[in-house]
Design a protein around this motif. Sequence first.
Motif, PDB file in Angstrom:
ATOM      1  N   THR A 109     -47.106  31.167  32.503  1.00  8.32           N
ATOM      2  CA  THR A 109     -47.373  30.370  31.310  1.00  8.32           C
ATOM      3  C   THR A 109     -47.435  28.888  31.641  1.00  8.32           C
ATOM      4  O   THR A 109     -48.276  28.153  31.099  1.00  8.32           O
ATOM      5  CB  THR A 109     -46.290  30.630  30.257  1.00  8.32           C
ATOM      6  N   VAL A 119     -50.535  33.182  16.800  1.00  8.98           N
ATOM      7  CA  VAL A 119     -50.801  34.030  17.964  1.00  8.98           C
ATOM      8  C   VAL A 119     -52.260  34.479  17.985  1.00  8.98           C
ATOM      9  O   VAL A 119     -52.960  34.332  18.996  1.00  8.98           O
ATOM     10  CB  VAL A 119     -49.864  35.243  17.962  1.00  8.98           C
ATOM     11  N   ILE A 136     -55.449  33.388  20.695  1.00 12.62           N
ATOM     12  CA  ILE A 136     -56.333  34.343  21.374  1.00 12.62           C
ATOM     13  C   ILE A 136     -57.754  34.254  20.818  1.00 12.62           C
ATOM     14  O   ILE A 136     -58.735  34.365  21.561  1.00 12.62           O
ATOM     15  CB  ILE A 136     -55.770  35.769  21.223  1.00 12.62           C
ATOM     16  N   ASN A 139     -55.935  32.539  26.813  1.00  8.58           N
ATOM     17  CA  ASN A 139     -55.476  33.903  26.544  1.00  8.58           C
ATOM     18  C   ASN A 139     -54.039  34.107  26.990  1.00  8.58           C
ATOM     19  O   ASN A 139     -53.238  34.741  26.296  1.00  8.58           O
ATOM     20  CB  ASN A 139     -56.385  34.906  27.258  1.00  8.58           C
ATOM     21  N   LEU A 140     -53.699  33.597  28.165  1.00  9.64           N
ATOM     22  CA  LEU A 140     -52.328  33.735  28.666  1.00  9.64           C
ATOM     23  C   LEU A 140     -51.340  32.992  27.768  1.00  9.64           C
ATOM     24  O   LEU A 140     -50.221  33.475  27.531  1.00  9.64           O
ATOM     25  CB  LEU A 140     -52.240  33.212  30.099  1.00  9.64           C
ATOM     26  N   ASP A 187     -50.764  35.220  24.777  1.00  8.66           N
ATOM     27  CA  ASP A 187     -49.843  36.317  25.085  1.00  8.66           C
ATOM     28  C   ASP A 187     -48.398  35.839  25.126  1.00  8.66           C
ATOM     29  O   ASP A 187     -47.490  36.516  24.626  1.00  8.66           O
ATOM     30  CB  ASP A 187     -50.226  36.952  26.427  1.00  8.66           C
ATOM     31  N   TRP A 188     -48.173  34.673  25.740  1.00  4.73           N
ATOM     32  CA  TRP A 188     -46.813  34.131  25.783  1.00  4.73           C
ATOM     33  C   TRP A 188     -46.316  33.786  24.388  1.00  4.73           C
ATOM     34  O   TRP A 188     -45.156  34.070  24.043  1.00  4.73           O
ATOM     35  CB  TRP A 188     -46.778  32.878  26.654  1.00  4.73           C
ATOM     36  N   ARG A 218     -47.147  35.126  21.590  1.00  2.00           N
ATOM     37  CA  ARG A 218     -46.841  36.371  20.874  1.00  2.00           C
ATOM     38  C   ARG A 218     -45.446  36.866  21.236  1.00  2.00           C
ATOM     39  O   ARG A 218     -44.671  37.276  20.357  1.00  2.00           O
ATOM     40  CB  ARG A 218     -47.884  37.428  21.227  1.00  2.00           C
ATOM     41  N   ASP A 219     -45.117  36.846  22.518  1.00  2.00           N
ATOM     42  CA  ASP A 219     -43.780  37.304  22.946  1.00  2.00           C
ATOM     43  C   ASP A 219     -42.685  36.343  22.515  1.00  2.00           C
ATOM     44  O   ASP A 219     -41.586  36.751  22.135  1.00  2.00           O
ATOM     45  CB  ASP A 219     -43.756  37.481  24.464  1.00  2.00           C
TER      46      ASP A 219
END
Length: 318
Positions: free
Chosen positions: A36, A239, A243, A303-304, A307-308, A310-311
């Motif tokens: 990230t 999120v 994306i 995109n990465l 994803d981070w 979202r988590d």
Amino acid sequence: MTDITPRAAPGRTRARLLRRALASDIFYSWRRSPVTVIASVVALALILMAVLAPWIAPYDPFNPASLNLMEGFTPPASESAFTGNYFLMGTDNQGRDVLSTIMYGSRISLFVGFSATVLSILIGVSLGLAAGYNGGAVDSTIMRVADVQLSFPAILIALLIFGVARGVIPPNRQESMAVWVLILAIGLANWAQFARTVRGATMVERQKDYVSAAKIMGVHPALILLRHILPNVTGPVLVIGTIGLALAIIEEATLSYLGVGVPPTQPSLGTLIRIGQQFLFSGEWWILFFPGVTLVLLALSVNLLGDWLRDALNPKLR
């Protein structure tokens, strides 16, 4: 009566806010993920490169007075045999510096991507709130439209909207309006996923006690949606929006590559890739390679980050 309560100095307040941000779970999650951190650095570097292009680009590639066809097809990391100018990433068929064209082209790609994503969020969040809060016929109508749209690839919908809009706009204004038409096409092609997500979250939130209390107090439904429900559904929207930004940039590049995006006088990364593809098999690989790598790095880093995010915003994954 005079207020003698001591007030914190602005500098001390900012320092306190900075310490609080550095101690937050979000920052802890960010610095604990090397992928990230790298993605953030790459995305920030590419965005700054695009924003500061008029000041840091070695050349102005879209100024006809500065172009020299004799410098065309200069290989990367070499000087022009005619003028002695140095080009780190070489030049294209018109003698334009590839590095400078990437900087200026990224500006258009990012502007279209950000604007189209914001438009998608505004439409999707508004319709999702209306569908989830009202239910009934409003919910059924909005969701059936969303289901129909989600059954088609977004790029085909964008192509259809782009074609219809270009048919309505007068021919003498089509080139000047191309960027705005592209934003409209991509934005209208991607609202459905935001609407479905917000609808589901709104249906959960409207059953909670704070919404019931607001209804009993006679608060207007629009204020309930804006003040109470909307702040509690922004996490998933952020999120999906992150994306969706990467997808919007790729869609813009795809449309421009197909020749229905921005005009050649305002080339984006997709237009540069389309131009470079014409010379790939004749040995001038750098005209396609460097814009393509830039597009991949930009989309992958965003995109990465999505994803981070979202988590990081999901307590169950901490």
